[in-house]
Scaffold this active site. Structure first.
Site, PDB file in Angstrom:
ATOM      1  N   CYS A 119      41.449 -51.905  28.047  1.00 23.18           N
ATOM      2  CA  CYS A 119      41.990 -51.204  29.215  1.00 23.18           C
ATOM      3  C   CYS A 119      41.788 -49.697  29.064  1.00 23.18           C
ATOM      4  CB  CYS A 119      43.455 -51.574  29.434  1.00 23.18           C
ATOM      5  SG  CYS A 119      44.097 -51.044  31.030  1.00 23.18           S
ATOM      6  N   ASP A 188      52.621 -50.950  27.526  1.00 27.44           N
ATOM      7  CA  ASP A 188      53.428 -50.731  28.733  1.00 27.44           C
ATOM      8  C   ASP A 188      54.896 -50.868  28.384  1.00 27.44           C
ATOM      9  OD1 ASP A 188      50.678 -51.617  29.994  1.00 27.44           O
ATOM     10  OD2 ASP A 188      51.841 -50.466  31.458  1.00 27.44           O
TER      11      ASP A 188
HETATM   12  C1  RUB Z   1      47.439 -49.831  31.815  1.00 23.55           C
HETATM   13  C2  RUB Z   1      47.677 -50.350  30.434  1.00 23.55           C
HETATM   14  C3  RUB Z   1      47.725 -49.351  29.306  1.00 23.55           C
HETATM   15  C4  RUB Z   1      49.183 -48.924  29.074  1.00 23.55           C
HETATM   16  C5  RUB Z   1      49.289 -47.735  28.142  1.00 23.55           C
HETATM   17  O1  RUB Z   1      47.620 -50.805  32.812  1.00 23.55           O
HETATM   18  O2  RUB Z   1      47.907 -51.526  30.220  1.00 23.55           O
HETATM   19  O3  RUB Z   1      47.241 -49.908  28.122  1.00 23.55           O
HETATM   20  O4  RUB Z   1      49.778 -48.585  30.293  1.00 23.55           O
HETATM   21  O5  RUB Z   1      48.692 -46.605  28.724  1.00 23.55           O
HETATM   22  P1  RUB Z   1      47.405 -50.393  34.358  1.00 23.55           P
HETATM   23  P2  RUB Z   1      49.104 -45.122  28.266  1.00 23.55           P
HETATM   24  O6  RUB Z   1      46.018 -49.845  34.472  1.00 23.55           O
HETATM   25  O7  RUB Z   1      47.578 -51.677  35.105  1.00 23.55           O
HETATM   26  O8  RUB Z   1      48.466 -49.389  34.713  1.00 23.55           O
HETATM   27  O9  RUB Z   1      48.876 -45.095  26.793  1.00 23.55           O
HETATM   28  O10 RUB Z   1      48.184 -44.221  29.014  1.00 23.55           O
HETATM   29  O11 RUB Z   1      50.539 -44.926  28.628  1.00 23.55           O
END
Ligand code: RUB
Length: 309
Positions: A119, A188
């Site tokens: 992701c 998340d």
């Molecule tokens: C984003 C996702 C990321 C986490 C952490 O999912 O799963 O791995 O949110 O991101 P989506 P960060 O694209 O559905 O929002 O480290 O930037 O907080």
């Protein structure tokens, strides 16, 4: 910005990723508080409630809103001032935590290693970039991350930073796992029992990593730990529309699709969680929640002053 526009930006994923969602929500609340006239408490609760309902899974949103909404004061001006101070504190937390995680996490990455990320996690990327900055030679496999292809963003960000990156389809993870030295992903939500909730497919990657004895590391600020799970609440996994997965033709044929946005990786697949207060085993999640998020929470009941869909 109009409040409903702000909510829609999160819902539609124009603003996405747990940290960015939290930051954007805090900025929106702050902006709203600055120009608010009338019944401060009631209006702010309405704003908080609307934002809270924009996307269900990332607890960063909940923690951010709860933190900011603990403002105090008698008069509207005192309340406003207190809310803005708290908003700035939270924004500072977001900013400094990620920097610290990058410094701590970088030490876990060996020179010459090949990493895999899934992701688009700003926190995991901060760690990878830091390792590169301090002179380590690394290459990264980035998964495509169907259906929204956040892996493309990751690949571009890493490439721009001068890091060698290779994009692979999600189903190629096991095929390449023997070439990987370490998996690093974001979060998340982390539950009280140390489970990780992250982009759909994360748990399959963790399974492959365990089978191949490849370390699986999570980069997560402490505001990604969930106080709600202490009380036994289950994390709501967002399920998005079938239209993200199916073509119009398939939809018209009446073919169904399921499209969960996140999944759960149990703690025994996680080697370490890198937080801004240090590297911890997932078993320590309970303590993090107690110590870092142990403020008197405003319950969702308190936030809900009226039913808003
Ligand atoms: C984003 C996702 C990321 C986490 C952490 O999912 O799963 O791995 O949110 O991101 P989506 P960060 O694209 O559905 O929002 O480290 O930037 O907080």
């Amino acid at each position: 910005m109009n409040l409903l526009t702000a909510v829609e930006k999160i819902r539609s994923m124009e603003i996405r990723g747990a940290s960015r969602i939290a930051k954007f929500a805090v900025e929106t609340i702050k902006e709203y508080a600055l120009r608010l006239e009338g019944n401060f408490d009631e209006e702010m609760r309405r704003v908080a409630n609307l934002l809270l309902n924009s996307r269900p899974t990332a607890v960063s949103l909940y923690n951010a809103i709860n933190y900011v909404m603990r403002y105090k004061g008698e008069s509207v001006e005192e309340k406003r001032e207190s809310l803005i101070r708290r908003a700035d504190e939270f924004l500072e937390w977001i900013e400094t935590a990620q920097k610290r995680i990058a410094e701590i996490g970088e030490k876990r990455i060996r020179d010459g290693s090949t990493l895999l990320t899934h992701c688009n996690s700003s926190t995991a990327i901060a760690v990878i970039k830091k390792a590169h900055e301090v002179g380590k030679e690394i290459r990264v496999f980035a998964t495509e991350s169907r259906p929204r292809l956040q892996g493309h963003i990751t690949a571009k960000q890493l490439k721009e930073a001068g890091i060698e990156v290779t994009l692979i389809v999600d189903s190629a993870v096991r095929y390449f796992m023997n070439e990987i030295d370490c998996v690093i992903v974001g979060a998340d939500t982390i539950t009280a029992n140390g489970a990780l909730i992250n982009k759909i497919g994360t748990s399959q990657i963790a399974l492959c990593a365990k089978e191949a004895r490849v370390p699986f590391i999570v980069a997560a600020e402490t505001y990604k730990f969930s106080p709600r799970t202490l009380g036994g609440e289950l994390v709501v996994i967002e399920e998005r529309s079938a239209e993200e997965v199916l073509s119009r033709e398939m939809l018209e044929l009446g073919i169904k699709a399921r499209n969960p946005a996140f999944d759960v990786t149990p703690r025994n697949y996680i080697d370490a969680i890198i937080t801004e207060i240090g590297v911890i085993p997932p078993e320590m999640a309970y303590i993090i929640i107690k110590e870092r998020l142990g403020y008197d929470r405003i319950s969702e009941e308190e936030l809900k002053i009226s039913e808003i869909d």
